[in-house]
Design a protein around this motif. Structure first.
Motif, PDB file in Angstrom:
ATOM      1  N   UNK A 115     -68.247 -77.777 -45.486  1.00 24.46           N
ATOM      2  CA  UNK A 115     -67.770 -79.162 -45.380  1.00 24.46           C
ATOM      3  C   UNK A 115     -66.251 -79.265 -45.422  1.00 24.46           C
ATOM      4  N   UNK A 116     -65.566 -78.171 -45.788  1.00 23.15           N
ATOM      5  CA  UNK A 116     -64.113 -78.237 -45.962  1.00 23.15           C
ATOM      6  C   UNK A 116     -63.460 -77.000 -45.336  1.00 23.15           C
ATOM      7  N   UNK A 117     -62.579 -77.190 -44.350  1.00 23.23           N
ATOM      8  CA  UNK A 117     -61.933 -76.039 -43.710  1.00 23.23           C
ATOM      9  C   UNK A 117     -61.025 -75.287 -44.678  1.00 23.23           C
ATOM     10  N   UNK A 118     -60.911 -74.000 -44.440  1.00 19.91           N
ATOM     11  CA  UNK A 118     -60.039 -73.131 -45.252  1.00 19.91           C
ATOM     12  C   UNK A 118     -60.365 -73.239 -46.738  1.00 19.91           C
ATOM     13  N   UNK A 119     -61.658 -73.222 -47.049  1.00 16.19           N
ATOM     14  CA  UNK A 119     -62.078 -73.341 -48.448  1.00 16.19           C
ATOM     15  C   UNK A 119     -62.792 -72.073 -48.899  1.00 16.19           C
ATOM     16  N   UNK A 120     -62.786 -71.851 -50.214  1.00 17.44           N
ATOM     17  CA  UNK A 120     -63.387 -70.660 -50.820  1.00 17.44           C
ATOM     18  C   UNK A 120     -63.932 -71.017 -52.186  1.00 17.44           C
ATOM     19  N   UNK A 121     -64.987 -70.312 -52.618  1.00 20.78           N
ATOM     20  CA  UNK A 121     -65.571 -70.567 -53.926  1.00 20.78           C
ATOM     21  C   UNK A 121     -66.156 -69.283 -54.504  1.00 20.78           C
ATOM     22  N   UNK A 122     -66.125 -69.176 -55.811  1.00 19.93           N
ATOM     23  CA  UNK A 122     -66.753 -68.071 -56.547  1.00 19.93           C
ATOM     24  C   UNK A 122     -67.507 -68.661 -57.724  1.00 19.93           C
ATOM     25  N   UNK A 123     -68.706 -68.142 -57.977  1.00 22.49           N
ATOM     26  CA  UNK A 123     -69.472 -68.499 -59.174  1.00 22.49           C
ATOM     27  C   UNK A 123     -69.833 -67.221 -59.917  1.00 22.49           C
ATOM     28  N   UNK A 124     -69.836 -67.293 -61.247  1.00 20.63           N
ATOM     29  CA  UNK A 124     -70.184 -66.121 -62.047  1.00 20.63           C
ATOM     30  C   UNK A 124     -70.840 -66.546 -63.359  1.00 20.63           C
ATOM     31  N   UNK A 125     -71.389 -65.566 -64.061  1.00 19.76           N
ATOM     32  CA  UNK A 125     -72.012 -65.801 -65.368  1.00 19.76           C
ATOM     33  C   UNK A 125     -70.991 -65.489 -66.458  1.00 19.76           C
ATOM     34  N   UNK A 126     -70.556 -66.478 -67.231  1.00 21.80           N
ATOM     35  CA  UNK A 126     -69.592 -66.214 -68.301  1.00 21.80           C
ATOM     36  C   UNK A 126     -70.083 -65.199 -69.329  1.00 21.80           C
ATOM     37  N   UNK A 127     -71.382 -65.144 -69.543  1.00 22.30           N
ATOM     38  CA  UNK A 127     -71.919 -64.252 -70.574  1.00 22.30           C
ATOM     39  C   UNK A 127     -71.866 -62.786 -70.188  1.00 22.30           C
ATOM     40  N   UNK A 128     -71.712 -62.490 -68.878  1.00 24.64           N
ATOM     41  CA  UNK A 128     -71.730 -61.096 -68.428  1.00 24.64           C
ATOM     42  C   UNK A 128     -70.578 -60.736 -67.490  1.00 24.64           C
ATOM     43  N   UNK A 129     -70.023 -61.699 -66.792  1.00 27.04           N
ATOM     44  CA  UNK A 129     -69.028 -61.424 -65.759  1.00 27.04           C
ATOM     45  C   UNK A 129     -69.637 -61.167 -64.393  1.00 27.04           C
ATOM     46  N   UNK A 130     -70.948 -61.210 -64.268  1.00 25.39           N
ATOM     47  CA  UNK A 130     -71.608 -60.954 -62.989  1.00 25.39           C
ATOM     48  C   UNK A 130     -71.320 -62.082 -61.990  1.00 25.39           C
ATOM     49  N   UNK A 131     -70.893 -61.707 -60.799  1.00 31.84           N
ATOM     50  CA  UNK A 131     -70.613 -62.688 -59.748  1.00 31.84           C
ATOM     51  C   UNK A 131     -71.929 -63.139 -59.121  1.00 31.84           C
ATOM     52  N   UNK A 132     -72.136 -64.452 -59.073  1.00 27.77           N
ATOM     53  CA  UNK A 132     -73.361 -65.020 -58.516  1.00 27.77           C
ATOM     54  C   UNK A 132     -73.214 -65.437 -57.066  1.00 27.77           C
ATOM     55  N   UNK A 133     -72.002 -65.793 -56.662  1.00 31.85           N
ATOM     56  CA  UNK A 133     -71.774 -66.227 -55.282  1.00 31.85           C
ATOM     57  C   UNK A 133     -70.311 -66.063 -54.923  1.00 31.85           C
ATOM     58  N   UNK A 134     -70.054 -65.765 -53.657  1.00 31.05           N
ATOM     59  CA  UNK A 134     -68.701 -65.739 -53.109  1.00 31.05           C
ATOM     60  C   UNK A 134     -68.807 -66.213 -51.666  1.00 31.05           C
ATOM     61  N   UNK A 135     -68.100 -67.286 -51.345  1.00 28.32           N
ATOM     62  CA  UNK A 135     -68.197 -67.849 -49.996  1.00 28.32           C
ATOM     63  C   UNK A 135     -66.831 -68.325 -49.523  1.00 28.32           C
ATOM     64  N   UNK A 136     -66.609 -68.184 -48.225  1.00 31.69           N
ATOM     65  CA  UNK A 136     -65.358 -68.611 -47.598  1.00 31.69           C
ATOM     66  C   UNK A 136     -65.659 -69.322 -46.288  1.00 31.69           C
ATOM     67  N   UNK A 137     -64.915 -70.357 -46.000  1.00 34.80           N
ATOM     68  CA  UNK A 137     -64.980 -71.012 -44.694  1.00 34.80           C
ATOM     69  C   UNK A 137     -63.626 -70.839 -44.040  1.00 34.80           C
ATOM     70  N   UNK A 138     -63.469 -69.730 -43.317  1.00 36.90           N
ATOM     71  CA  UNK A 138     -62.181 -69.390 -42.708  1.00 36.90           C
ATOM     72  C   UNK A 138     -62.426 -68.770 -41.340  1.00 36.90           C
ATOM     73  N   UNK A 139     -61.520 -69.025 -40.412  1.00 36.72           N
ATOM     74  CA  UNK A 139     -61.639 -68.455 -39.076  1.00 36.72           C
ATOM     75  C   UNK A 139     -61.232 -66.987 -39.038  1.00 36.72           C
ATOM     76  N   UNK A 140     -60.391 -66.559 -40.005  1.00 39.10           N
ATOM     77  CA  UNK A 140     -59.854 -65.205 -39.939  1.00 39.10           C
ATOM     78  C   UNK A 140     -60.706 -64.162 -40.650  1.00 39.10           C
ATOM     79  N   UNK A 141     -61.805 -64.574 -41.291  1.00 38.55           N
ATOM     80  CA  UNK A 141     -62.671 -63.616 -41.968  1.00 38.55           C
ATOM     81  C   UNK A 141     -62.114 -63.070 -43.265  1.00 38.55           C
TER      82      UNK A 141
END
Length: 543
Positions: free
Chosen positions: A259-285
């Motif tokens: 929904x938003x150009x040039x945007x990025x997000x990360x989600x993780x578990x504070x109790x472990x540091x495990x990354x739950x999601x990583x996503x980017x909306x970018x044309x350059x990869x």
């Protein structure tokens, strides 16, 4: 690389083995400088201005016809960079093993001519058809006045960039079947922004996950990016690689950033540091979520507040006057338009309203010095030491010791401070748990790497930060974005001004129970405008 495979630099080109019939009948007339072969004609009059329709057609026909026949040098002579074009056109047939080329032009769109390529890729007795579309643009040569193909590697294949190579052979690493924490298979088709991440995981862990390499036509990039497969001639045996990702949270992250150009997000578990999601909306990869290096705006006030509390300058319920302006080292700082001053504000009140001047005034208090914010970031939050080992390439933030106006600017997430969503999600996780747990995407047990360590926060500091973030989510600048979320929630907004941009970057970080997330949308405006809805959507999925 597999046996017998050569490398072709993509400034260059193809040597196509078998010419198609489509261009054999064309008679290239002398509207080009010197006609076929590209040598200059003595009687030619130098032309100027954009190429006309006839020149566009004739130049495109000449270039595509020579390419189709495997006449690399001839084709290159119809471009404005014959040296690079010749290399890549030659390599197309020799290193990429592409033959039986048939090029079909489409209807010109002004000076641009789209075309379709049909060919065959062959190696060790195995052949597969190759089909793709590309386009060329005809321009006027600056020195010759000839109509020429404007050379870009993408003319040869739309996915090629400067310095890339095309190769056909055994893949550098065996294929992997990346799965999430529960065993769900993760693919680039279902989770598009994971494509570069999956390529990197394959390159780094393919030999540790088991399996055997495939035989592929691939783009080998000039950068450190993993190869990009274009066509598989023989399937390899994939190995299984388990990640910390959650397919459900990843799906929400993919949808949210769209929904938003040039945007990025990360989600993780504070109790472990495990990354739950990583996503980017970018044309350059580019994986800006992990590797971005930009100012985080007022989300930085989480670290600044921790520094003030840890150094005894103030506390959550202690004074933090919010004035119209604050002057530091001759530079005047202001708040967002419309913010009412409050001389009697507490730190919690100035935090939830994101008052810049309150934080800037407090950094003049003893014992705060130019390096205090740096020490807090490094020793408590594990940032800026260049020692994170997430499993893929990542940047672990930078909070340099700064004097002059930058000392004040750093405190509100401007100046020389650089972060990305991974860093700010980790900051939130450390703030709400009191413990720094380095984020990671692949278990360190797979390759024996040592995760970064930091001492974390005193329990009373963590408790105050968590409560201030709760107030921000329920009463402050994050209230609208976080509305409707149940559970234990907290957040911090931020907007970062970038030189040359009329609109600020939007930042937002928050938590819900045992999920922390952070997002950034370049030129997205205030924190709650773009980054806030992204984070809220991810937290909703992670609950």
């Amino acid at each position: 690389m597999g046996k017998g495979v050569k490398v072709a630099v993509v400034g260059g080109v193809f040597a196509v083995m078998i010419g198609g019939a489509g261009y054999g009948a064309y008679n290239i007339v002398s509207a080009l400088d010197g006609g076929g072969g590209g040598s200059a004609g003595a009687a030619e009059t130098r032309r100027s201005g954009p190429p006309d329709k006839e020149e566009v057609r004739e130049t495109a026909d000449a270039f595509l016809g020579a390419w189709e026949k495997g006449q690399a040098a001839e084709a290159a002579s119809y471009t404005n960079n014959a040296a690079d074009a010749g290399v890549l056109l030659t390599a197309y047939g020799e290193e990429a093993r592409i033959a039986r080329v048939d090029v079909t032009p489409g209807a010109p769109r002004g000076a641009t001519v789209p075309f379709t390529v049909k060919a065959t890729v062959s190696l060790d007795g195995v052949s597969k058809p190759l089909r793709y579309t590309s386009a060329l643009t005809v321009v006027r040569g600056r020195t010759t006045g000839r109509a020429l193909v404007d050379w870009e590697p993408s003319v040869v294949h739309p996915d090629l960039r400067d310095g890339d190579t095309l190769v056909t052979g055994e893949s550098a690493q065996p294929p992997i079947e990346a799965v999430d924490r529960d065993g769900t298979v993760l693919t680039r088709e279902k989770y598009p922004s994971l494509g570069p991440v999956l390529d990197t995981l394959r390159e780094k862990y393919g030999d540790k996950a088991g399996g055997s390499p495939a035989v592929e036509l691939s783009i080998r990039h000039a950068t450190d990016e993993a190869d990009t497969p274009l066509l598989t001639l023989a399937e390899g045996e994939p190995g299984k690689l388990r990640t910390t990702l959650s397919a459900e949270v990843q799906a929400a992250a993919e949808k949210a950033v769209k929904a938003y150009p040039e945007s990025s997000v990360v989600a993780l578990k504070p109790s472990t540091g495990e990354v739950l999601a990583v996503a980017n909306n970018r044309d350059d990869g580019f994986n800006a979520a992990f590797q971005g290096q930009v100012a985080p705006g007022s989300t930085m006030k989480i670290i600044t507040a921790a520094m003030l509390i840890d150094n005894g300058v103030t506390s959550m319920n202690g004074p933090a006057p919010c004035t119209d302006t604050a002057v530091w080292k001759s530079q005047t700082f202001k708040n967002l338009t419309g913010m009412e001053p409050n001389e009697g504000a507490t730190l919690a009140n100035s935090f939830l309203r994101s008052c810049n001047t309150a934080f800037i005034k407090l950094i003049d208090e003893k014992p705060i010095d130019d390096a205090s914010l740096t020490r807090e970031a490094q020793e408590r939050f594990g940032l800026g030491r260049d020692d994170w080992k997430t499993g893929i390439a990542s940047f672990d933030g930078s909070v340099p010791a700064s004097g002059g106006p930058d000392r004040a600017a750093n405190a509100i997430g401007q100046g020389q401070v650089q972060m990305n969503p991974l860093n700010m999600a980790s900051v939130t996780a450390t703030a709400v748990t009191g413990a720094f747990r380095q984020p990671y995407l692949v278990s360190p047990e797979l390759d024996g790497r040592q995760l970064a360590q930091a001492k974390g926060l005193p329990s009373e500091t963590s408790a105050q930060l968590k409560e201030m973030m709760r107030l921000t989510a329920t009463q402050g600048t994050a209230q609208q974005a976080m509305s409707g979320l149940g559970g234990d929630i907290g957040a911090k907004t931020g907007s970062a001004e970038v030189d040359g941009n009329a609109t600020s970057d939007s930042w937002f970080t928050g938590f819900r129970d045992d999920v922390a997330a952070a997002a950034m949308a370049q030129q997205g405006g205030h924190g709650g405008d773009a980054a806030g809805p992204i984070v809220a959507a991810v937290l909703r999925a992670g609950g």
